[in-house]
Scaffold this active site. Structure first.
Site, mmCIF file in Angstrom:
data_model
loop_
_atom_site.group_PDB
_atom_site.id
_atom_site.type_symbol
_atom_site.label_atom_id
_atom_site.label_comp_id
_atom_site.label_asym_id
_atom_site.label_seq_id
_atom_site.Cartn_x
_atom_site.Cartn_y
_atom_site.Cartn_z
ATOM 1 N N LYS A 1 0.812 -1.215 0.000
ATOM 2 C CA LYS A 1 0.000 0.000 0.000
ATOM 3 C C LYS A 1 0.852 1.274 0.000
ATOM 4 C CE LYS A 1 -4.228 -1.975 1.774
ATOM 5 N NZ LYS A 1 -3.761 -3.374 1.935
HETATM 6 C C1 LIG Z 1 -4.389 -4.486 1.409
HETATM 7 C C2 LIG Z 1 -3.610 -5.748 1.326
HETATM 8 C C3 LIG Z 1 -3.960 -6.810 0.456
HETATM 9 C C4 LIG Z 1 -5.207 -6.795 -0.391
HETATM 10 O O1 LIG Z 1 -5.196 -5.833 -1.395
HETATM 11 P P1 LIG Z 1 -6.557 -5.340 -2.043
HETATM 12 O O2 LIG Z 1 -6.190 -4.271 -2.982
HETATM 13 O O3 LIG Z 1 -7.399 -4.851 -0.906
HETATM 14 O O4 LIG Z 1 -7.173 -6.532 -2.705
HETATM 15 C C5 LIG Z 1 -3.143 -7.918 0.389
HETATM 16 N N1 LIG Z 1 -2.043 -8.009 1.165
HETATM 17 C C6 LIG Z 1 -1.676 -7.028 2.022
HETATM 18 C C7 LIG Z 1 -0.462 -7.215 2.848
HETATM 19 C C8 LIG Z 1 -2.433 -5.866 2.125
HETATM 20 O O5 LIG Z 1 -2.069 -4.903 2.988
#
Ligand SMILES: *Cc1c(COP(=O)(O)O)cnc(C)c1O
Length: 432
Positions: free
Chosen positions: A107
């Protein structure tokens, strides 16, 4: 590029407006009006192209002339100043490691990109933007860190006291600069309620703009498509199958935007934990949201993925259409732990629980096919899920430098009760 709402085709707004608003009216989501097209030279030069160059070339198609080229190139260089390496785990299976950013989760890229775009627009308009964000742990640190030292923007994070891990708390409370951490005597829902009350009631008298850095913001989605071009740039093949461990399905939506722009990927797989709303949708053709259940891959504990609406739009509301591009499978915690154990024992590769779900997904889809390259996205550093990694593999992954540095710093937070008056007092004192 103009942006339209999934719930109102007649509403067309600029990138700047879409970033500032976050959510469209009637809870619609903003999507680009058209798929981007990239020049022939981009495709001719893609193999071996750097991540920063990909970000610039692709991103500018979405941003258009709303941010001048020089400023936009600088934004991309700052956002993408860490690598996203493609690592061979075994045979034809590769891990795209998205966890080398400052908070060790994928993210980071989205949060940093949004922060810098918003910062640019704020400065341009001589406005001050205050981001209010409630967090249960991970998202808050990526957002906070994304905005760190971005001029024109302050961030106020609310987190539930005693309800986040030590590492998470340090990540939230040691940033300093333009980031303030409020430690709320309550649970996550209380933090979220306080933020909502502030949005509804706090009158900034137009001096400042109060906004959220919600995960559905289009500026967090767009940069997530960069990964997929970069995976192909490194793999140098046009027949990869890519598996994305999915929760809100934002990351995989980035992949589909890349595909629609002409990126050559053979197929996508969305792997989920026990929260199997999308796998069930593809089986039955009917979308039924469910309350989320807790799993060891907790960043994907989502029962009603917010980006389903964007994907549903892209695939013209047809589950057959959806299924011909994306396969989706659900995996249990037991299977996830076993995959972590086996992968460490046989290949000396340490998976985090989210990446393990991704690896299960790509292996299930490819089966005995050893010719097609399979890529899964490794979305978090294994040390962020230390307990599960230790239990499953018996080893302790080394802390990356970014995390050990913040563990050594002193926590700075302001304690408040679960009481809107106290939040309002802080906001008034600072911004009125
Ligand atoms: C947010 C997140 C996901 C999922 O991603 P999305 O875009 O919500 O499908 C997977 N792994 C980690 C470590 C995350 O922080």
């Amino acid at each position: 590029m103009q942006y339209i709402s999934t719930r109102d085709k007649n509403l067309k707004i600029s990138f700047e407006q879409a970033v500032k608003r976050g959510l469209a009216p009637n809870k619609g989501l903003f999507v680009p009006e058209n798929y981007i097209t990239l020049p022939k030279e981009f495709w001719d030069n893609l193999y071996g192209m750097s991540l920063q160059e990909i970000g610039y070339q692709v991103g500018r198609q979405y941003v258009g002339d709303e941010i001048p080229d020089d400023d936009f190139r600088q934004i991309c260089n700052e956002v993408l100043n860490f690598d996203i390496p493609l690592v061979n785990v075994k045979d034809n299976i590769y891990s795209l490691e998205l966890f080398h950013g400052p908070t060790c989760a994928f993210k980071d890229v989205g949060a940093r990109f949004m922060a810098r775009c918003l910062g640019y627009f704020s400065r341009q308009r001589n406005e001050k933007t205050v981001i209010l964000v409630a967090t249960s742990g991970d998202t808050g640190s990526a957002v906070a860190n994304g905005f760190l030292n971005v001029p024109g923007v302050d961030v106020i994070i609310l987190y539930p006291s005693g309800k986040v891990s030590e590492i998470q708390e340090k990540q939230l409370t040691t940033n300093g600069g333009n980031i303030t951490a409020l430690e709320v005597d309550g649970v996550f829902d209380d933090c979220q309620a306080l933020v909502k009350t502030a949005f509804a009631n706090f009158d900034t008298k137009d001096k400042i703009k109060l906004t959220s850095a919600n995960s559905i913001n289009i500026a967090r989605l767009i940069p997530q498509s960069f990964y997929y071009y970069y995976a192909v740039s490194q793999l140098k093949r046009d027949d990869a199958v890519i598996c994305v461990p999915s929760g809100n399905f934002g990351n995989i939506t980035g992949g589909i935007l890349a595909l629609k722009s002409g990126l050559k990927v053979k197929h996508f797989v969305a792997a989920t934990n026990a929260n199997d709303t999308v796998p069930r949708y593809l089986e039955t053709g009917v979308y039924t949201a469910k309350p989320s259940v807790q799993t060891i891959s907790n960043a994907m504990d989502v029962g009603d993925p917010s980006n389903f609406e964007r994907l549903d739009e892209i695939f013209c509301h047809s589950s057959n259409n959806f299924g011909s591009t994306i396969s989706s499978y659900s995996f249990s915690d037991d299977a996830t732990r076993q995959k972590m154990k086996d992968t460490y024992e046989n290949h000396k590769y340490i998976l985090d629980p989210h990446g393990a779900v991704g690896m299960l997904g790509i292996e299930k889809y490819l089966g005995d096919d050893k010719d097609t390259p399979g890529v899964f996205l490794e979305t978090a550093h294994p040390c962020k899920f230390l307990d599960v990694v230790q239990q499953s593999t018996g080893i302790t992954p080394q802390l990356p430098e970014a995390l050990s540095r913040c563990l050594g710093k002193e926590k700075v937070s302001i304690k408040i009760d679960n009481d809107y008056k106290q939040l309002e007092k802080i906001l008034s004192y600072r911004y009125l």
